[in-house]
Design an enzyme around this catalytic site. Structure first.
Site, short mmCIF file in Angstrom:
data_model
loop_
_atom_site.label_atom_id
_atom_site.label_comp_id
_atom_site.label_asym_id
_atom_site.label_seq_id
_atom_site.Cartn_x
_atom_site.Cartn_y
_atom_site.Cartn_z
N GLY A 46 -18.26 8.31 -1.77
CA GLY A 46 -17.38 8.22 -2.73
C GLY A 46 -17.37 7.22 -4.03
O GLY A 46 -18.55 6.60 -3.95
N ASN A 47 -16.38 6.96 -4.55
CA ASN A 47 -16.54 5.97 -5.44
C ASN A 47 -17.37 4.59 -5.16
O ASN A 47 -18.26 4.26 -5.61
CB ASN A 47 -15.20 5.71 -6.37
CG ASN A 47 -14.99 4.42 -7.19
OD1 ASN A 47 -16.35 4.36 -7.94
ND2 ASN A 47 -14.28 3.42 -7.39
N ALA A 48 -16.71 4.04 -4.09
CA ALA A 48 -17.42 2.67 -3.61
C ALA A 48 -18.96 2.86 -3.01
O ALA A 48 -19.67 2.35 -3.50
CB ALA A 48 -16.22 2.08 -2.69
N GLY A 49 -18.98 3.88 -2.06
CA GLY A 49 -20.40 4.34 -1.53
C GLY A 49 -21.45 4.35 -2.71
O GLY A 49 -22.41 3.77 -2.80
N LYS A 79 0.80 -1.18 0.05
CA LYS A 79 -0.09 0.01 -0.15
C LYS A 79 0.75 1.22 -0.13
O LYS A 79 1.94 1.15 0.42
CB LYS A 79 -0.99 0.04 1.26
CG LYS A 79 -2.13 0.91 1.09
CD LYS A 79 -3.39 0.25 0.35
CE LYS A 79 -4.40 1.00 0.37
NZ LYS A 79 -5.69 -0.04 0.14
N GLY A 89 -20.64 7.14 3.59
CA GLY A 89 -19.51 7.40 2.37
C GLY A 89 -20.11 7.35 1.09
O GLY A 89 -20.65 6.22 0.75
N1 GLU Z 1 -7.40 0.27 -2.98
C1 GLU Z 1 -8.12 -0.88 -3.19
C2 GLU Z 1 -8.09 -1.52 -2.01
O1 GLU Z 1 -7.90 -1.38 -0.97
C3 GLU Z 1 -7.68 -1.59 -4.49
C4 GLU Z 1 -6.33 -2.12 -4.48
C5 GLU Z 1 -5.93 -2.65 -6.00
O2 GLU Z 1 -6.60 -2.77 -6.75
O3 GLU Z 1 -4.45 -3.00 -5.96
O4 GLU Z 1 -8.56 -2.75 -1.94
#
Ligand code: GLU
Length: 414
Positions: free
Chosen positions: A216-219, A104, A214
């Site tokens: 954003g994109n996911a919510g 990350k 939330g």
């Molecule tokens: N940021 C996203 C997660 O937390 C996607 C990670 C990715 O696709 O590598 O799962």
């Protein structure tokens, strides 16, 4: 003393390690990051002044493949947080069964106060600082909170500039025109909804009411997909606060308002509520889709939803999951619930590597299989050990990792 997010992450892991009676040396091996990078990224801001940003990348574990995980831009980023997020990626990638380790990245910055030009310089600066350690067979970033396909495009372009040729497989979540995959934009939410459909079937709930924290994109995408499934989304919120209508919200309208005015609070005809109130609403399904630590031992007792779908990373502590479990509620952990994003990132990487692209239909079919398989495995482990879903997901993933350690010769076959 408030617990750090890294401490919370360890607690989740340790609960499962205890059930499995995992050897201390294996715990040590699996809970220490392989590599940590910290870089300074100087950016000439629009006012002509130079600002130095701090960037991080943690390559936590590469035993199952190259490290993989997003890059977060947020003022609250810290090394402690990036470490926890990279640790979670390790287990998420194992649960959803993609051949990646966990990594990350993050940069301490406030993208809401930066121009596109400044963000572009920052994104290119991040790759300039990290490019030696990143690549399709080493470490593959992706979007996370406040990063998007545009940021990925600047990054893949910067890598191209440095290497002298295109390397699409070095990053995922790219725009379609630049090596991206069909289905990636909605993948996190879609994966979560596939899992939710399985959980609803198990609990025999037909027309659930849903609250989403939330937007954003996911919510936002989860709200859209849930509404499409005929589910009733009664509340949504963003960092400014939430809106609630027990008759169901008009999701298209809420999305329009969010896009135009940057907050759902300008939605007319619904009751305004606080984020904390949204979490405690009497609904069938609660979807925390924003940031970490919103469900803790302090409020777990007040949460009424039958299913908690953790679309954010780290929204619920191990203690909270345990409290919910004892009350008969199901908290579907982040490392299962939001793994659809990285699952489609994997498909994107495969397509980049073989130079062929799949249709949206093909990608979503593959995603559905991955999510349902992961749900079934975690569900059966939860029954086998009589533990909450969070602990079950870790038990399942740790067992898989132990097999890898045995084959690699780090552990005697048992
Ligand atoms: N940021 C996203 C997660 O937390 C996607 C990670 C990715 O696709 O590598 O799962």
């Amino acid at each position: 003393m408030t617990k750090t997010i890294w401490y919370e992450a360890l607690e989740q892991f340790n609960k499962a390690a205890k059930v499995l009676k995992l050897d201390k040396s294996i715990v040590e091996l699996l809970t220490n990051p392989k590599r940590i990078f910290q870089v300074s990224i100087p950016v000439r801001m629009d006012d002509g002044k130079m600002k130095v940003f701090q960037g991080f990348r943690v390559q936590f574990n590469d035993l199952r493949g190259p490290t993989k995980g997003g890059i977060r831009y947020h003022p609250g980023v810290s090394i402690d947080e990036v470490k926890a997020l990279a640790f979670w990626m390790t287990w998420k990638n194992t649960v959803v069964d993609v051949p990646f380790g966990g990594g990350k990245g993050g940069v301490i910055c406030n993208p809401k106060e930066m121009s596109d030009g400044e963000l572009e310089k920052l994104s290119r600066g991040y790759i300039e600082a990290m490019h030696k350690f990143i690549g399709p067979e080493k470490d593959i970033p992706a979007p996370d909170v406040y990063t998007n396909p545009q940021v990925m495009a600047w990054m893949v372009d910067e890598y191209h500039r440095i290497e002298g040729h295109n390397v699409f497989g070095m990053i995922t979540g790219k725009p379609l025109e630049l090596g991206g995959s069909e289905g990636r934009a909605q993948a996190t939410a879609q994966g979560g909804v596939y899992v939710l459909e399985e959980a609803l079937k198990t609990l025999r709930i037909k027309k659930p009411t849903i609250a989403i924290q939330g937007f954003g994109n996911a919510g936002m995408t989860a709200a859209e997909l849930a509404a499409k499934d005929g589910y009733k989304v009664v509340a949504v919120s963003d960092s400014k606060g939430g809106i609630y209508d027990p008759k169901g919200l008009d999701i298209k309208k809420a999305m329009d308002i969010k896009k135009k005015t940057k907050t759902v609070m300008n939605y007319k005809g619904a009751k305004k509520i606080l984020n904390e109130e949204l979490l405690e609403l009497n609904v069938d399904v609660l979807i925390p889709a924003a940031l970490e630590s919103v469900i803790t031992s302090k409020n777990a007792n007040k949460i009424k939803a039958k299913i908690i779908l953790e679309l954010a990373n780290g929204p619920a502590s191990a203690e909270a999951r345990e409290i919910l479990f004892k009350k008969g509620q199901i908290a579907i952990p982040d490392i299962l619930a939001n793994s659809g994003g990285v699952a489609v990132s994997y498909f994107e990487w495969v397509q980049n590597n073989i130079g062929y692209s799949w249709s949206e239909k093909e990608v979503l079919e593959k995603l559905k299989i991955k999510m349902c398989d992961a749900f079934d495995s975690v569900y059966s482990v939860s029954k086998e050990f009589k533990v909450d879903f969070g602990t079950a997901a870790y038990i399942h993933a740790i067992r898989k990792m132990v097999k890898v350690l045995e084959w690699r010769g780090s552990l005697k076959k048992g």
